[in-house]
Design a protein around this motif. Structure first.
Motif, PDB file in Angstrom:
ATOM      1  N   PHE A  99       9.554  -3.406  -6.792  1.00 22.24           N
ATOM      2  CA  PHE A  99       9.088  -2.025  -6.899  1.00 22.24           C
ATOM      3  C   PHE A  99      10.231  -1.027  -6.894  1.00 22.24           C
ATOM      4  O   PHE A  99      10.035   0.166  -6.663  1.00 22.24           O
ATOM      5  CB  PHE A  99       8.104  -1.688  -5.769  1.00 22.24           C
ATOM      6  N   GLY A 100      11.457  -1.505  -7.176  1.00 21.05           N
ATOM      7  CA  GLY A 100      12.610  -0.620  -7.186  1.00 21.05           C
ATOM      8  C   GLY A 100      13.054  -0.258  -5.777  1.00 21.05           C
ATOM      9  O   GLY A 100      12.533  -0.767  -4.788  1.00 21.05           O
ATOM     10  N   LYS A 101      14.015   0.625  -5.684  1.00 21.50           N
ATOM     11  CA  LYS A 101      14.491   1.083  -4.382  1.00 21.50           C
ATOM     12  C   LYS A 101      13.461   2.018  -3.755  1.00 21.50           C
ATOM     13  O   LYS A 101      12.704   2.696  -4.451  1.00 21.50           O
ATOM     14  CB  LYS A 101      15.817   1.813  -4.535  1.00 21.50           C
ATOM     15  N   VAL A 102      13.440   2.042  -2.428  1.00 26.68           N
ATOM     16  CA  VAL A 102      12.601   2.990  -1.714  1.00 26.68           C
ATOM     17  C   VAL A 102      13.463   4.197  -1.377  1.00 26.68           C
ATOM     18  O   VAL A 102      14.414   4.104  -0.609  1.00 26.68           O
ATOM     19  CB  VAL A 102      11.993   2.364  -0.443  1.00 26.68           C
ATOM     20  N   GLN A 103      13.131   5.312  -2.008  1.00 23.49           N
ATOM     21  CA  GLN A 103      13.902   6.542  -1.838  1.00 23.49           C
ATOM     22  C   GLN A 103      12.993   7.652  -1.333  1.00 23.49           C
ATOM     23  O   GLN A 103      11.953   7.921  -1.921  1.00 23.49           O
ATOM     24  CB  GLN A 103      14.537   6.951  -3.176  1.00 23.49           C
ATOM     25  N   ASP A 104      13.391   8.273  -0.227  1.00 24.68           N
ATOM     26  CA  ASP A 104      12.581   9.338   0.373  1.00 24.68           C
ATOM     27  C   ASP A 104      11.147   8.886   0.616  1.00 24.68           C
ATOM     28  O   ASP A 104      10.186   9.643   0.408  1.00 24.68           O
ATOM     29  CB  ASP A 104      12.586  10.588  -0.512  1.00 24.68           C
ATOM     30  N   ALA A 122       1.822  15.372  11.476  1.00 22.59           N
ATOM     31  CA  ALA A 122       0.880  14.335  11.049  1.00 22.59           C
ATOM     32  C   ALA A 122       0.905  14.182   9.540  1.00 22.59           C
ATOM     33  O   ALA A 122       0.895  13.071   9.015  1.00 22.59           O
ATOM     34  CB  ALA A 122      -0.538  14.686  11.515  1.00 22.59           C
ATOM     35  N   CYS A 123       0.957  15.310   8.824  1.00 19.37           N
ATOM     36  CA  CYS A 123       1.017  15.249   7.365  1.00 19.37           C
ATOM     37  C   CYS A 123       2.281  14.563   6.907  1.00 19.37           C
ATOM     38  O   CYS A 123       2.278  13.747   5.990  1.00 19.37           O
ATOM     39  CB  CYS A 123       0.954  16.660   6.778  1.00 19.37           C
ATOM     40  N   THR A 124       3.395  14.871   7.572  1.00 19.99           N
ATOM     41  CA  THR A 124       4.670  14.255   7.216  1.00 19.99           C
ATOM     42  C   THR A 124       4.630  12.758   7.439  1.00 19.99           C
ATOM     43  O   THR A 124       5.146  11.965   6.650  1.00 19.99           O
ATOM     44  CB  THR A 124       5.811  14.878   8.052  1.00 19.99           C
ATOM     45  N   ALA A 125       3.952  12.334   8.534  1.00 21.37           N
ATOM     46  CA  ALA A 125       3.881  10.908   8.846  1.00 21.37           C
ATOM     47  C   ALA A 125       3.162  10.147   7.739  1.00 21.37           C
ATOM     48  O   ALA A 125       3.463   8.994   7.474  1.00 21.37           O
ATOM     49  CB  ALA A 125       3.157  10.703  10.178  1.00 21.37           C
ATOM     50  N   HIS A 126       2.203  10.805   7.090  1.00 19.24           N
ATOM     51  CA  HIS A 126       1.452  10.138   6.038  1.00 19.24           C
ATOM     52  C   HIS A 126       2.096  10.296   4.666  1.00 19.24           C
ATOM     53  O   HIS A 126       1.638   9.719   3.704  1.00 19.24           O
ATOM     54  CB  HIS A 126       0.021  10.682   5.982  1.00 19.24           C
ATOM     55  N   ALA A 127       3.156  11.102   4.596  1.00 14.37           N
ATOM     56  CA  ALA A 127       3.719  11.445   3.291  1.00 14.37           C
ATOM     57  C   ALA A 127       4.747  10.440   2.810  1.00 14.37           C
ATOM     58  O   ALA A 127       5.217  10.542   1.689  1.00 14.37           O
ATOM     59  CB  ALA A 127       4.340  12.832   3.353  1.00 14.37           C
ATOM     60  N   GLN A 128       5.101   9.483   3.648  1.00 13.29           N
ATOM     61  CA  GLN A 128       6.146   8.541   3.271  1.00 13.29           C
ATOM     62  C   GLN A 128       5.740   7.114   3.578  1.00 13.29           C
ATOM     63  O   GLN A 128       5.052   6.847   4.559  1.00 13.29           O
ATOM     64  CB  GLN A 128       7.452   8.874   4.003  1.00 13.29           C
ATOM     65  N   GLY A 129       6.185   6.223   2.711  1.00 15.94           N
ATOM     66  CA  GLY A 129       5.967   4.801   2.939  1.00 15.94           C
ATOM     67  C   GLY A 129       7.236   4.156   3.476  1.00 15.94           C
ATOM     68  O   GLY A 129       8.272   4.799   3.610  1.00 15.94           O
ATOM     69  N   SER A 130       7.137   2.868   3.737  1.00 14.49           N
ATOM     70  CA  SER A 130       8.264   2.145   4.327  1.00 14.49           C
ATOM     71  C   SER A 130       8.444   0.790   3.665  1.00 14.49           C
ATOM     72  O   SER A 130       7.484   0.193   3.166  1.00 14.49           O
ATOM     73  CB  SER A 130       8.041   1.934   5.834  1.00 14.49           C
ATOM     74  N   LEU A 131       9.671   0.328   3.678  1.00 11.61           N
ATOM     75  CA  LEU A 131      10.015  -1.002   3.179  1.00 11.61           C
ATOM     76  C   LEU A 131       9.990  -1.995   4.323  1.00 11.61           C
ATOM     77  O   LEU A 131      10.572  -1.748   5.384  1.00 11.61           O
ATOM     78  CB  LEU A 131      11.410  -0.968   2.546  1.00 11.61           C
ATOM     79  N   PHE A 132       9.321  -3.119   4.120  1.00 10.77           N
ATOM     80  CA  PHE A 132       9.270  -4.181   5.113  1.00 10.77           C
ATOM     81  C   PHE A 132       9.748  -5.482   4.490  1.00 10.77           C
ATOM     82  O   PHE A 132       9.599  -5.701   3.286  1.00 10.77           O
ATOM     83  CB  PHE A 132       7.841  -4.361   5.650  1.00 10.77           C
ATOM     84  N   LYS A 133      10.320  -6.330   5.309  1.00  8.06           N
ATOM     85  CA  LYS A 133      10.705  -7.671   4.890  1.00  8.06           C
ATOM     86  C   LYS A 133       9.897  -8.658   5.720  1.00  8.06           C
ATOM     87  O   LYS A 133      10.131  -8.831   6.910  1.00  8.06           O
ATOM     88  CB  LYS A 133      12.210  -7.887   5.074  1.00  8.06           C
ATOM     89  N   VAL A 134       8.928  -9.275   5.064  1.00  6.89           N
ATOM     90  CA  VAL A 134       7.956 -10.116   5.757  1.00  6.89           C
ATOM     91  C   VAL A 134       8.358 -11.588   5.643  1.00  6.89           C
ATOM     92  O   VAL A 134       8.530 -12.097   4.525  1.00  6.89           O
ATOM     93  CB  VAL A 134       6.556  -9.918   5.140  1.00  6.89           C
ATOM     94  N   PRO A 135       8.532 -12.289   6.770  1.00 10.76           N
ATOM     95  CA  PRO A 135       8.804 -13.733   6.694  1.00 10.76           C
ATOM     96  C   PRO A 135       7.624 -14.453   6.047  1.00 10.76           C
ATOM     97  O   PRO A 135       6.486 -14.321   6.504  1.00 10.76           O
ATOM     98  CB  PRO A 135       8.960 -14.138   8.169  1.00 10.76           C
TER      99      PRO A 135
END
Length: 257
Positions: free
Chosen positions: A59-64, A15-28
């Motif tokens: 916001f730059g590249k999404v890394q880790d 659960a902690c890991t799930a909250h520890a990272q964000g994600s990149l989305f491409k929204v129409p």
């Protein structure tokens, strides 16, 4: 019992890991156009911040699972999360390589912004605070004026563009149309040509119909370097990022004049 304890620990770590990272989305957002959005949820969040970085946008590249830009708001995303705020960062639409001064108040940009707000509302039903920095304050202000949505709880402007000769400058916009709480947060030593601290009171004066408004001029930080209009100078609250986000989030939680 030991096995059960290990299983519970594994679930907790997951659960902690799930909250520890964000994600990149491409929204129409418009016909044939997608806009990049970074999203990261905070555990037990009580609101969401929609961040508008400065410069050309992005916001730059999404890394880790982290956005890599050195922009003040982008590099401060973990601090917003730590204070209980979901983080959404507005990127750039696919039909441009840079969000210019003039672009940020135009109908096509507001169309993108409105669609991204819709995406954010799908991710969370919590109130949304619009937060801009530097050139991003042009976008954030325009959104507060032109995108009327009950999900928008308030506006925070950091290192605002206040030079009246600059296209899209915050004091040049229709500030009387803003009817939500507004915080103006500015470093007293900001040396950016477009964002002198002496111009920040012009925003406060124009917010005739904001139910709560506050100008917070701050000093602090250390070791400014590089371009005076970039994130590693006083303009980007270098060396005082945690303090700045603490003050901003405290005000969001309890807006007072």
């Amino acid at each position: 019992m030991l096995c059960r304890a290990l299983v519970l620990l594994a679930h907790a770590l997951a659960a902690c890991t799930a909250h520890a990272q964000g994600s990149l989305f491409k929204v129409p957002t418009r016909d044939g156009v997608v806009t990049t959005v970074f999203w990261e949820a905070a555990p037990k969040a009580h609101a969401t911040v929609l961040l508008f970085p400065g410069g050309d946008g992005g916001f730059g590249k999404v890394q880790d699972g982290k956005a890599s830009s050195g922009n003040f708001l982008v590099r401060s995303a973990p601090d917003f999360l730590a204070h209980g705020f979901n983080v959404a960062i507005f990127g750039r639409p696919s039909d441009t390589a840079a969000l210019g001064w003039a672009d940020r108040t135009e109908p096509h940009h507001m169309a993108d912004v409105a669609k991204v707000l819709g995406f954010v509302k799908q991710k969370s039903s919590l109130p949304v605070w619009i937060v801009g920095t530097s050139r991003g304050t042009i976008s954030a202000t325009a959104m507060a004026i032109k995108v009327r949505d009950p999900a928008i709880a308030g506006l925070v402007l950091t290192s605002s563009v206040v030079r009246m000769a600059t296209e899209g400058a915050v004091p040049r916009q229709n500030l009387q149309a803003i009817e939500i709480p507004v915080l103006i947060y500015h470093h007293t030593q900001d040396a950016c040509l477009h964002c002198p601290a002496s111009g920040a009171p012009l925003i406060l004066k124009g917010l005739a119909n904001a139910p709560v408004k506050k100008l917070m001029l701050v000093d602090g930080g250390a070791h400014p370097s590089g371009d005076a209009c970039a994130g590693q100078h006083w303009h980007g609250f270098v060396g005082m990022e945690r303090e700045a986000i603490q003050q901003i989030t405290d005000w969001i939680k309890s807006p007072i004049p």
